[in-house]
Design a protein around this motif. Structure first.
Motif, PDB file in Angstrom:
ATOM      1  N   PRO A 210      48.891  51.398  50.078  1.00 34.77           N
ATOM      2  CA  PRO A 210      46.957  51.386  48.862  1.00 34.77           C
ATOM      3  C   PRO A 210      47.522  49.554  48.286  1.00 34.77           C
ATOM      4  CG  PRO A 210      47.670  53.005  47.501  1.00 34.77           C
ATOM      5  CD  PRO A 210      48.967  52.693  49.406  1.00 34.77           C
ATOM      6  N   PRO A 211      46.048  49.274  48.461  1.00 34.41           N
ATOM      7  CA  PRO A 211      46.065  48.234  48.276  1.00 34.41           C
ATOM      8  C   PRO A 211      46.575  48.402  46.536  1.00 34.41           C
ATOM      9  CG  PRO A 211      44.198  48.432  49.453  1.00 34.41           C
ATOM     10  CD  PRO A 211      45.262  49.387  49.204  1.00 34.41           C
ATOM     11  N   ALA A 212      46.665  47.930  45.680  1.00 32.23           N
ATOM     12  CA  ALA A 212      46.044  48.876  44.450  1.00 32.23           C
ATOM     13  C   ALA A 212      48.085  48.433  44.517  1.00 32.23           C
ATOM     14  CB  ALA A 212      46.543  49.590  43.642  1.00 32.23           C
ATOM     15  N   ILE A 213      48.848  48.988  45.504  1.00 31.24           N
ATOM     16  CA  ILE A 213      50.234  49.267  44.448  1.00 31.24           C
ATOM     17  C   ILE A 213      51.160  47.563  45.730  1.00 31.24           C
ATOM     18  CG2 ILE A 213      52.498  50.500  45.637  1.00 31.24           C
ATOM     19  CD1 ILE A 213      51.322  52.821  44.714  1.00 31.24           C
ATOM     20  N   LEU A 214      50.068  47.657  46.546  1.00 30.79           N
ATOM     21  CA  LEU A 214      51.111  46.133  47.199  1.00 30.79           C
ATOM     22  C   LEU A 214      50.716  45.313  46.347  1.00 30.79           C
ATOM     23  CD1 LEU A 214      49.401  47.176  50.866  1.00 30.79           C
ATOM     24  CD2 LEU A 214      52.015  47.133  50.309  1.00 30.79           C
ATOM     25  N   LEU A 215      49.960  45.003  45.554  1.00 30.89           N
ATOM     26  CA  LEU A 215      49.423  43.916  45.222  1.00 30.89           C
ATOM     27  C   LEU A 215      50.302  44.171  43.373  1.00 30.89           C
ATOM     28  CD1 LEU A 215      45.151  43.756  45.374  1.00 30.89           C
ATOM     29  CD2 LEU A 215      47.014  42.083  45.940  1.00 30.89           C
ATOM     30  N   ARG A 216      50.221  45.302  43.475  1.00 33.08           N
ATOM     31  CA  ARG A 216      51.475  45.786  41.613  1.00 33.08           C
ATOM     32  C   ARG A 216      52.662  44.713  42.298  1.00 33.08           C
ATOM     33  NH1 ARG A 216      50.809  51.257  39.740  1.00 33.08           N
ATOM     34  NH2 ARG A 216      48.799  50.870  40.026  1.00 33.08           N
ATOM     35  N   THR A 217      53.017  45.344  43.905  1.00 29.67           N
ATOM     36  CA  THR A 217      54.546  45.265  43.707  1.00 29.67           C
ATOM     37  C   THR A 217      54.392  43.710  43.916  1.00 29.67           C
ATOM     38  OG1 THR A 217      55.072  46.999  45.184  1.00 29.67           O
ATOM     39  CG2 THR A 217      56.240  45.395  45.918  1.00 29.67           C
ATOM     40  N   GLU A 218      53.528  43.085  44.751  1.00 29.28           N
ATOM     41  CA  GLU A 218      53.668  41.236  44.783  1.00 29.28           C
ATOM     42  C   GLU A 218      53.137  40.962  44.182  1.00 29.28           C
ATOM     43  OE1 GLU A 218      50.885  38.185  47.658  1.00 29.28           O
ATOM     44  OE2 GLU A 218      50.907  39.569  47.964  1.00 29.28           O
TER      45      GLU A 218
ATOM     46  N   ARG B 257      43.004  38.210  47.296  1.00 29.84           N
ATOM     47  CA  ARG B 257      42.929  39.768  47.797  1.00 29.84           C
ATOM     48  C   ARG B 257      42.575  40.755  46.874  1.00 29.84           C
ATOM     49  NH1 ARG B 257      47.951  39.785  49.274  1.00 29.84           N
ATOM     50  NH2 ARG B 257      48.489  37.515  48.634  1.00 29.84           N
ATOM     51  N   VAL B 258      43.511  40.454  45.108  1.00 28.88           N
ATOM     52  CA  VAL B 258      42.777  41.134  44.086  1.00 28.88           C
ATOM     53  C   VAL B 258      41.512  41.234  44.149  1.00 28.88           C
ATOM     54  CG1 VAL B 258      43.242  40.735  41.185  1.00 28.88           C
ATOM     55  CG2 VAL B 258      45.419  40.620  43.160  1.00 28.88           C
ATOM     56  N   ARG B 259      40.529  40.428  44.009  1.00 23.97           N
ATOM     57  CA  ARG B 259      38.906  40.932  44.064  1.00 23.97           C
ATOM     58  C   ARG B 259      38.614  41.299  45.214  1.00 23.97           C
ATOM     59  NH1 ARG B 259      39.198  35.105  42.243  1.00 23.97           N
ATOM     60  NH2 ARG B 259      39.220  34.546  44.230  1.00 23.97           N
ATOM     61  N   GLU B 260      39.237  40.706  46.408  1.00 23.03           N
ATOM     62  CA  GLU B 260      38.366  42.442  47.492  1.00 23.03           C
ATOM     63  C   GLU B 260      38.806  43.426  47.368  1.00 23.03           C
ATOM     64  OE1 GLU B 260      39.914  40.665  50.784  1.00 23.03           O
ATOM     65  OE2 GLU B 260      38.774  38.856  51.174  1.00 23.03           O
TER      66      GLU B 260
ATOM     67  N   GLN C 269      36.077  47.056  47.194  1.00 24.01           N
ATOM     68  CA  GLN C 269      36.874  48.518  48.013  1.00 24.01           C
ATOM     69  C   GLN C 269      36.937  49.869  47.284  1.00 24.01           C
ATOM     70  OE1 GLN C 269      36.995  47.912  51.508  1.00 24.01           O
ATOM     71  NE2 GLN C 269      36.407  45.723  50.923  1.00 24.01           N
ATOM     72  N   LEU C 270      35.945  50.723  47.990  1.00 28.82           N
ATOM     73  CA  LEU C 270      35.862  52.098  47.389  1.00 28.82           C
ATOM     74  C   LEU C 270      37.058  52.729  48.570  1.00 28.82           C
ATOM     75  CD1 LEU C 270      32.912  51.720  45.862  1.00 28.82           C
ATOM     76  CD2 LEU C 270      34.100  51.695  44.507  1.00 28.82           C
ATOM     77  N   GLN C 271      37.713  52.473  48.836  1.00 26.95           N
ATOM     78  CA  GLN C 271      38.189  53.386  49.527  1.00 26.95           C
ATOM     79  C   GLN C 271      39.445  54.432  48.817  1.00 26.95           C
ATOM     80  OE1 GLN C 271      40.549  50.361  51.554  1.00 26.95           O
ATOM     81  NE2 GLN C 271      38.744  49.456  53.044  1.00 26.95           N
ATOM     82  N   GLY C 272      39.309  55.006  47.799  1.00 24.86           N
ATOM     83  CA  GLY C 272      40.559  55.476  46.987  1.00 24.86           C
ATOM     84  C   GLY C 272      41.526  55.271  46.644  1.00 24.86           C
ATOM     85  N   GLY C 273      42.077  56.071  46.906  1.00 23.69           N
ATOM     86  CA  GLY C 273      43.520  55.657  46.295  1.00 23.69           C
ATOM     87  C   GLY C 273      43.453  54.887  44.654  1.00 23.69           C
ATOM     88  N   PRO C 274      45.202  54.656  43.857  1.00 19.77           N
ATOM     89  CA  PRO C 274      44.676  54.674  42.550  1.00 19.77           C
ATOM     90  C   PRO C 274      44.506  53.154  42.744  1.00 19.77           C
ATOM     91  CG  PRO C 274      46.727  53.364  44.477  1.00 19.77           C
ATOM     92  CD  PRO C 274      46.083  54.425  44.752  1.00 19.77           C
ATOM     93  N   PRO C 275      43.581  52.885  41.324  1.00 17.60           N
ATOM     94  CA  PRO C 275      42.697  52.122  40.970  1.00 17.60           C
ATOM     95  C   PRO C 275      43.763  50.624  41.010  1.00 17.60           C
ATOM     96  CG  PRO C 275      43.560  52.756  38.896  1.00 17.60           C
ATOM     97  CD  PRO C 275      43.672  53.719  40.310  1.00 17.60           C
ATOM     98  N   VAL C 276      42.514  49.594  40.897  1.00 15.92           N
ATOM     99  CA  VAL C 276      43.679  48.102  41.219  1.00 15.92           C
ATOM    100  C   VAL C 276      43.626  47.344  39.744  1.00 15.92           C
ATOM    101  CG1 VAL C 276      43.528  45.455  41.691  1.00 15.92           C
ATOM    102  CG2 VAL C 276      42.686  47.810  43.549  1.00 15.92           C
ATOM    103  N   VAL C 277      44.787  47.256  39.338  1.00  9.44           N
ATOM    104  CA  VAL C 277      44.598  47.447  37.594  1.00  9.44           C
ATOM    105  C   VAL C 277      45.331  45.662  37.590  1.00  9.44           C
ATOM    106  CG1 VAL C 277      45.156  49.539  37.018  1.00  9.44           C
ATOM    107  CG2 VAL C 277      47.136  48.650  37.240  1.00  9.44           C
ATOM    108  N   THR C 278      45.749  45.293  38.439  1.00 12.68           N
ATOM    109  CA  THR C 278      46.497  43.972  39.021  1.00 12.68           C
ATOM    110  C   THR C 278      45.500  43.090  38.277  1.00 12.68           C
ATOM    111  OG1 THR C 278      48.093  44.346  40.512  1.00 12.68           O
ATOM    112  CG2 THR C 278      47.707  42.215  39.923  1.00 12.68           C
TER     113      THR C 278
END
Length: 183
Positions: free
Chosen positions: A93-101, A128-131, A135-144
């Motif tokens: 999910p984008p939240a985890i990928l962005l956190r790692t990045e 990418r963080v703003r996008e 997005q409301l695709q589910g998964g963990p929340p984007v905290v980055t």
């Protein structure tokens, strides 16, 4: 060479298919159900024949627990293990990928040599963080959090100034190969 049990299962499946083709309307069985049942019976017979032949004996890991399951139940254990063993990146999910990045971003920025490149990378990261937040695709929340470009460029410049200056390529080559200067 065909196993007689396998041949018998195929013959029985063909007979039942012919009967079902003629009498589906009378029996009330929806079309396709009989074929699925026949297929399941054929597969089960093939498995039983393979067991009797010993084709499942001495498999690696037989009787041992699966590795990496841990003590808690994780339904996605197999995909996590596949990602780790194959060293796959860019999945999740984008939240985890962005956190790692975000954790590795300073190291990536330090590899760049020009301020404009640093700004481009930061602008792309922030976009990418703003996008991902929209997005409301589910998964963990984007905290980055998006990064302040000017602050990050200043920090990059400070880290760059603090690094020791690498000797010229010719001096590195001489040291590596033990070449002395001719004088």
């Amino acid at each position: 060479m065909t196993d007689p049990r396998e041949a018998a299962a195929r013959y029985l499946a063909a007979q039942q298919q012919d009967q079902n083709a003629d009498g589906d309307e009378e029996s009330g069985t929806p079309p396709g159900i009989a074929a699925a049942v026949d297929r399941a019976a054929f597969i089960e017979t093939a498995i039983q024949v393979a067991i009797r032949r010993g084709e499942f004996d001495d498999l690696p890991g037989a009787g041992k627990p699966l590795e990496g399951l841990g003590t808690h139940h994780d339904p996605d254990w197999w995909i996590r293990r596949k990602i780790e063993t194959e060293n796959l990146t860019g999945l999740g999910p984008p939240a985890i990928l962005l956190r790692t990045e975000d954790q590795e971003l300073n190291d990536q920025l330090d590899l760049l040599g020009r301020e404009s490149d640093v700004r481009d990378v930061l602008d792309d990261f922030n976009r990418r963080v703003r996008e991902a937040r929209r997005q409301l695709q589910g998964g963990p929340p984007v905290v980055t959090e998006p990064r302040d470009v000017d602050v990050e460029v200043a920090a990059w410049a400070e880290r760059r100034a603090a690094r020791p200056i690498a000797p010229p390529v010719e001096q590195q080559r001489r040291r590596r190969f033990g070449i002395r200067r001719r004088g």
